[in-house]
Each structure stands twice: as C-alpha cells, then as structure tokens.
Design a protein around this motif. Structure first.
Motif, short mmCIF file in Angstrom:
data_model
loop_
_atom_site.label_atom_id
_atom_site.label_comp_id
_atom_site.label_asym_id
_atom_site.label_seq_id
_atom_site.Cartn_x
_atom_site.Cartn_y
_atom_site.Cartn_z
N MET A 177 40.37 36.15 46.47
CA MET A 177 38.97 36.13 46.02
C MET A 177 38.87 35.84 44.53
SD MET A 177 37.05 36.29 48.54
CE MET A 177 35.58 36.29 47.52
N ALA A 178 39.84 36.32 43.77
CA ALA A 178 39.86 36.02 42.33
C ALA A 178 40.05 34.52 42.12
CB ALA A 178 40.98 36.81 41.64
N ARG A 179 40.86 33.89 42.97
CA ARG A 179 41.04 32.43 42.88
C ARG A 179 39.76 31.70 43.24
NH1 ARG A 179 46.74 32.75 46.10
NH2 ARG A 179 48.06 33.36 44.35
N LEU A 180 39.05 32.21 44.25
CA LEU A 180 37.76 31.61 44.60
C LEU A 180 36.77 31.72 43.44
CD1 LEU A 180 37.37 32.79 48.31
CD2 LEU A 180 37.23 30.41 47.52
N ALA A 181 36.79 32.88 42.78
CA ALA A 181 35.90 33.08 41.63
C ALA A 181 36.26 32.11 40.50
CB ALA A 181 35.98 34.52 41.16
N ALA A 182 37.57 31.91 40.29
CA ALA A 182 38.01 30.98 39.25
C ALA A 182 37.61 29.55 39.61
CB ALA A 182 39.52 31.07 39.08
N ASN A 183 37.70 29.21 40.90
CA ASN A 183 37.25 27.88 41.34
C ASN A 183 35.76 27.69 41.10
OD1 ASN A 183 39.85 27.42 42.17
ND2 ASN A 183 39.43 27.68 44.36
N LYS A 184 35.04 28.79 41.12
CA LYS A 184 33.61 28.78 40.86
C LYS A 184 33.33 28.78 39.36
CE LYS A 184 29.52 31.43 42.37
NZ LYS A 184 29.07 32.72 42.94
N GLU A 185 34.41 28.74 38.58
CA GLU A 185 34.34 28.79 37.11
C GLU A 185 33.68 30.08 36.64
OE1 GLU A 185 32.71 25.25 35.45
OE2 GLU A 185 34.26 23.95 36.31
N ASP A 186 34.03 31.17 37.30
CA ASP A 186 33.51 32.48 36.95
C ASP A 186 34.67 33.45 36.73
OD1 ASP A 186 32.13 34.83 36.60
OD2 ASP A 186 30.85 34.60 38.36
N PRO A 187 35.41 33.31 35.60
CA PRO A 187 36.56 34.19 35.35
C PRO A 187 36.15 35.66 35.20
CG PRO A 187 36.03 32.88 33.40
CD PRO A 187 35.21 32.35 34.52
N GLU A 188 34.90 35.91 34.81
CA GLU A 188 34.44 37.30 34.69
C GLU A 188 34.46 37.98 36.06
OE1 GLU A 188 33.96 40.24 32.50
OE2 GLU A 188 33.27 38.48 31.36
N MET A 189 34.00 37.25 37.10
CA MET A 189 34.05 37.80 38.45
C MET A 189 35.49 38.01 38.89
SD MET A 189 32.84 36.11 42.08
CE MET A 189 31.09 36.06 41.71
N ALA A 190 36.35 37.05 38.55
CA ALA A 190 37.77 37.19 38.91
C ALA A 190 38.38 38.43 38.27
CB ALA A 190 38.53 35.94 38.47
N PHE A 191 38.04 38.70 37.03
CA PHE A 191 38.55 39.88 36.32
C PHE A 191 37.97 41.16 36.93
CE2 PHE A 191 39.04 42.09 31.94
CZ PHE A 191 40.24 42.65 32.35
N ASP A 192 36.69 41.14 37.29
CA ASP A 192 36.06 42.31 37.91
C ASP A 192 36.72 42.65 39.24
OD1 ASP A 192 34.27 42.66 35.86
OD2 ASP A 192 32.63 41.55 36.81
N LEU A 193 37.12 41.62 40.00
CA LEU A 193 37.80 41.85 41.28
C LEU A 193 39.14 42.55 41.07
CD1 LEU A 193 36.92 38.47 42.98
CD2 LEU A 193 36.49 40.71 44.01
N VAL A 194 39.87 42.14 40.02
CA VAL A 194 41.15 42.76 39.72
C VAL A 194 40.95 44.23 39.33
CG1 VAL A 194 43.16 42.73 38.19
CG2 VAL A 194 42.21 40.59 39.04
N LYS A 195 39.94 44.47 38.51
CA LYS A 195 39.67 45.86 38.09
C LYS A 195 39.21 46.71 39.27
CE LYS A 195 37.10 44.50 34.52
NZ LYS A 195 36.26 44.55 33.29
N ARG A 196 38.44 46.11 40.16
CA ARG A 196 38.00 46.84 41.36
C ARG A 196 39.19 47.19 42.24
NH1 ARG A 196 34.36 44.27 46.27
NH2 ARG A 196 34.55 46.03 47.70
N MET A 197 40.11 46.24 42.36
CA MET A 197 41.31 46.47 43.15
C MET A 197 42.06 47.70 42.66
SD MET A 197 44.76 44.05 43.46
CE MET A 197 43.82 42.61 43.03
N LYS A 198 42.19 47.82 41.35
CA LYS A 198 42.96 48.92 40.76
C LYS A 198 42.17 50.22 40.71
CE LYS A 198 46.20 50.94 38.30
NZ LYS A 198 47.51 51.28 38.88
N GLU A 199 40.94 50.14 40.18
CA GLU A 199 40.19 51.36 39.86
C GLU A 199 39.46 51.95 41.05
OE1 GLU A 199 37.77 50.07 36.63
OE2 GLU A 199 39.49 49.50 35.38
N ARG A 200 38.99 51.12 41.98
CA ARG A 200 38.24 51.64 43.13
C ARG A 200 39.08 51.77 44.38
NH1 ARG A 200 32.43 48.40 42.94
NH2 ARG A 200 31.99 48.71 40.72
N CYS A 201 40.01 50.84 44.57
CA CYS A 201 40.79 50.83 45.82
C CYS A 201 42.20 51.37 45.65
CB CYS A 201 40.84 49.41 46.40
SG CYS A 201 39.20 48.73 46.76
N GLY A 202 42.63 51.61 44.42
CA GLY A 202 43.95 52.17 44.19
C GLY A 202 45.08 51.21 44.52
#
Length: 561
Positions: A177-202
């Motif tokens: 999904m982070a790659r999809l966000a990057a393809n959408k030229e939205d690196p902020e969304m890609a970074f938010d997905l990574v943080k969500r992976m760590k902080e919300r889903c463990g």
C-alpha cells in the motif's frame, strides 16, 4: 446415488469422519458423508482447519431434492471426530475454491497479468469465495506494479474491501500500500502507512517498507521530510543500505545541505565501504560543485583531529569539513603499500576491536549450532580448544579446485606447505576437509601426518564445512586461506558490519602462475572510505578487486595554491 445416500442417513446426523480421503467424490457427497452416522471416528481430536468446499443444503419437495450451494470452512474443532492426515489436509486446502484462486493469482503475479487477476477477484466476490490476506496481497502487489490509473484506483478499492471484510493486514500489505501511495505521488500517505503499521498494529516495518516514502520525498526535493523518514528508521533499528543512503546523499547535495552530505559520506563509510558507480559519480558531482569549494574550516585544532582519528580506529576523524578552496577530483589506484597514485596520501589499515572479534565468534558459534548438527559443532569447538589456536586455516576443498573442477590433492598439499612457510613458528595450518574427501588410500600418509600433528579436522557427513573453517579462523584470530568469495546465503547471514572488515584483513587468496602457486596477502590498508587528517577523501568503488584488476578509487583533495 445421492438420493440413495440421503435415504440411508440418520434423521439426527452426528459428527463423523472418513477413515480415508475420498477426493473422487463430489464436494456435496463428501460433505454429506462427513455429517452422517454412517462412519465413526476412531482417531483423536485435531484442531487444525481441514478445508473449505461448497456443499448443498437439501430439502425434500415432493420427492425432488432442491439444493442451495454455498461455501463452508470445516475444522476439526467444529467437528471433534473429524481428522485428516497432514498431506490430505494440504491437498484439500489446495483444491478448495480459495486454494485454487490463490494458485491462479500466483500465476497472474508471475505473468504480470493484472487484468486477469482483477477478473478472478470479481468472480470470487460474486461466488462468495472466502479470501484471506494472501489473496489480497497478491492483488495489491499487481496493482502497485502497474502504471495504469485504473489499477492504482482498484488497488485502493481492494484495500478498502479487505478492511471492510476484517481481514488482518500484515507487513507485506502495508508495504504494498505504501508503494501504491508512492505511485500516487503521495509520500506522506506512504509514511503514514508505515507509522500505522508500527504504532497501531504492532508490526515491525522492514527496510522495504520505508523505501516508498523515502524515495517519494527525495524525488520531490523535500529533504526535511526525507530526514524524518530516515530518523524513524534509525529509531526502529532499520539500517539503510547504499540505495537509501544514495537517495539521502542526492537530496542533500541538491539542497546544499553540507552537514548532511558529510553525515551521509560517513554512513556510507561505516555500512557500505565500497560504493557503486552511481554513488561514486554522485560523490564526484558533490566535490566538483561550487558549494563544496566554500565549505570547510580554514584553521582547526590539529591535536583534536589526531585524537579523533585514534579514537575511531584510524582512517577518519568525523570532526567536519577541513580546508577550503577548489577540489581536485580524479579516478585513481593505490600501489601495493596503499599510497594514492594521484595525491601521494598513504591510506591506513583500520583497526578491529579484539572484543568485537570475540563477540562475533560467539554469534557465529550460535548460528552454526542452529544450522549444523549441534553435537557435531560442539565437538569441533572442543577439538579446537585442545589443538588451537592456529596461525592459518586452510579451506581444503576450495584450494584443491583452484585449477580445475577435479579435486586435486597434490595442489592442496602444495598450498598447505606454502602456507606453513607464512607461519612465524613454521607450524602446519589447520586443514578443514569434508569426510568424503579423505577416503583415498593414495593420500592416506599425508592425511595421517596432518592428523598426528593436530592439523586436520574432518567434518562429518551432511555438514557444511564453511561453518567450520570460518569459525576456526575467526576464533584463532588468524589468516584464512581460501579463494571463496564468501557471498552466498550463509555469509549473508553474518551481516555487513563486522564480517567484511574481518575478511579484508584476514583472507589470503591464491592464483596459479607458471612458477606455481602465488599468494595474494591482505592489503596493508583498508578498502573503505577514508578521510585524512588534512581533509582529503578517498572513496573505493566496486570496480576492480586488487586480485585480477586494480580497484578504482575516487580521490578528492584541495588544490594547493
């Protein structure tokens, strides 16, 4: 047949099992047999999931049987008397609608056929086929690998479907999904997905999880956001490799962030050592740019710099840019003693902390005991304590194959005798050979001599002798004689921090010349980025290896007026 079976069933079906898999029966008949009293279970409870298959709910309407097909998961937990063998269970899972869909999606992924995968997905939704995280990951991967706007849109829709179906995502899901966000030229969304992976889903992100966000910010020239991603990586113990450090170096050069350029050069020094041609070209561009001319201290504390060099083990100081003025940037080579052929600077051999070697030997032992038969490797360690340490260790099988594919014992014997001459005490090196290499009666006298001298260890059947000769050399802190490049999966397990440094200082290689075998000793300097006390830089590239061709270096030093 089906009607006859139904007439034989008890009015109150109880849970039963089939003593043997009956895959030749239709799914409906199989389901019917499972839920009758006709067959009784004689095996203990097993809670594993058996399979998913379509079955029919039957009603009698004036002698005719009406059925409604749907999918159901059958588990031994739901049916306590039901059990299948592991092999039958795998086959049943593979032949279920979900299993068949997963196989077809895998084929689509291999063939890069996104359209067919999306068609299969729509059919699965219409047929109510149960989907799991593996199905969704394959679909998302295909969408992320496509340049189509439609596939990009469908990727986000599929992710929403997955979320609405309460399918738990994993690291691969978030990364895709982070790659999809990057393809959408939205690196902020890609970074938010990574943080969500760590902080919300463990879920601990991997290096690949950060790349879409980091790459996206660097492409947009958003240096501060790229540094934020880098900082988050460091905090979570993820080590950037050359590709990621190259992105950070480029955005720093383009943004004229001189302190960050200095930092990235030192991070390349500590983790990459020799750089690729792309990175070397980028470094050359930096030293040739106007901003690099004006950066650096005109006067500095010489004593402080020398102290920093000693503290760091040699080859760098980390105090900051020294000197000012235009840089002379050239490609060059080192002579055999480590003197730069362009500027005359002599490179140094960077020290390895003895404690670091001991810690690595301990880690290697643990890893070897996990990969090899533990009792065999522990027996080797006991033998090594009795007969070691050695001045050199010889990889017997490797040296016996230098000239040809055939095992040449005489060549090995010559190599052992030459290695003995390198020893200050003229002691025989330790020769490691696999059990399959010591059966020849012709070689028995020499092998017996080595054995009696405590200089031969024969590794047992089924073992990987690489673990043995590598551990012996590291624990003895001695030379290792082998032409093995040590690049396969075994050595990849050892990481890129300590092992390349140790290998560089301890590996002796051999070549065959007209005069016989020739030793290639470790260089008297370290093939690593070096920063001198005067502010000059030398960057080794991956071009050349100093064995067959001389290694190419980037030399950058201030032009003296």
């Amino acid at each position: 047949m089906l009607k006859h079976l139904l007439q034989c069933l008890s009015p109150k079906p109880t849970i039963t099992m089939l003593l043997k898999p009956t895959f030749n029966l239709s799914p409906y008949i199989l389901k019917t047999l499972i839920t009758t009293t006709k067959f009784r279970s004689l095996k203990p409870l097993n809670h594993r999931i058996i399979t998913q298959f379509p079955f029919s709910t039957a009603t009698d309407d004036g002698g005719s049987i009406l059925t409604t097909t749907h999918y159901s998961s059958v588990t031994n937990q739901q049916y306590p008397h039901l059990q299948m063998s592991g092999k039958a269970e795998k086959r049943a899972r593979r032949e279920s609608p979900s299993g068949k869909l997963l196989y077809l999606l895998g084929r689509c992924s291999k063939d890069n056929d996104t359209n067919e995968a999306l068609r299969l997905y729509e059919d699965a939704l219409n047929d109510n086929v149960p989907l799991n995280v593996e199905h969704y990951n394959k679909l998302l991967y295909l969408c992320s690998a496509s340049d189509s706007e439609l596939c990009l849109k469908r990727g986000f829709e599929i992710y929403n479907d997955m979320d609405n179906s309460n399918v738990v995502p994993n690291e691969a899901t978030f990364t895709t999904m982070a790659r999809l966000a990057a393809n959408k030229e939205d690196p902020e969304m890609a970074f938010d997905l990574v943080k969500r992976m760590k902080e919300r889903c463990g879920i601990s992100p991997r290096l690949r999880s950060y790349v879409p966000a980091l790459s996206g910010f660097c492409k947009k020239g958003l240096a501060d956001k790229a540094y934020e991603v880098d900082c988050y990586m460091v905090e979570n113990g993820v080590v950037a490799e050359e590709a990621e450090l190259g992105m950070l170096l480029r955005v720093s050069v383009e943004g004229k962030r001189v302190d960050k350029v200095y930092e990235m050069l030192h991070r390349l020094r500590s983790s990459v050592r020799q750089v690729s041609e792309d990175t070397a070209a980028l470094i050359e561009d930096w030293f040739r740019c106007d901003i690099a001319e004006s950066v650096g201290a005109v006067k500095w504390d010489v004593g402080k710099v020398k102290e920093a060099v000693v503290k760091g083990g040699g080859g760098w100081h980390g105090v900051g840019w020294l000197g000012n003025g235009k840089w002379q940037v050239t490609r060059t080579e080192m002579d055999e003693s480590g003197v730069c052929k362009t500027c005359g600077e002599k490179l140094v051999s960077v020290d390895i902390d003895p404690l670091e070697t001991d810690n690595f030997a301990s880690s290697l032992s643990t890893l070897a005991c996990q990969r090899e038969t533990r009792a065999d490797f522990l027996q080797f360690q006991e033998w090594l304590q009795k007969f070691g340490p050695f001045d050199a260790v010889v990889d017997g099988a490797n040296l016996a194959h230098i000239k040809s594919c055939q095992f040449d014992f005489n060549q090995l014997k010559n190599a052992v005798n030459l290695t003995r001459r390198l020893s200050p005490s003229k002691r025989l090196p330790l020769v490691i050979l696999h059990s399959g290499r010591v059966k020849s009666l012709k070689n028995k006298p020499t092998l017996q001599q080595w054995r009696e001298s405590g200089a031969l260890y024969v590794t047992p059947q089924g073992s990987n002798d690489d673990w043995y000769w590598l551990y012996a050399a590291i624990s003895s802190k001695c030379l290792l004689v082998t032409n093995d490049e040590m690049r396969d999966h075994l050595f990849a397990l050892l990481g890129t921090s300590f092992f390349p440094r140790w290998k560089e200082k301890h590996q002796v290689r051999l070549s065959v010349t007209r005069e016989g075998l020739k030793f290639h000793m470790p260089p008297p300097y370290s093939n690593v980025i070096q920063e001198s006390e005067h502010g000059s830089w030398h960057i080794p590239t991956v071009t050349g290896d100093d064995f067959e061709t001389r290694r190419q270096w980037v030399c950058a030093n201030r032009i003296k007026h």
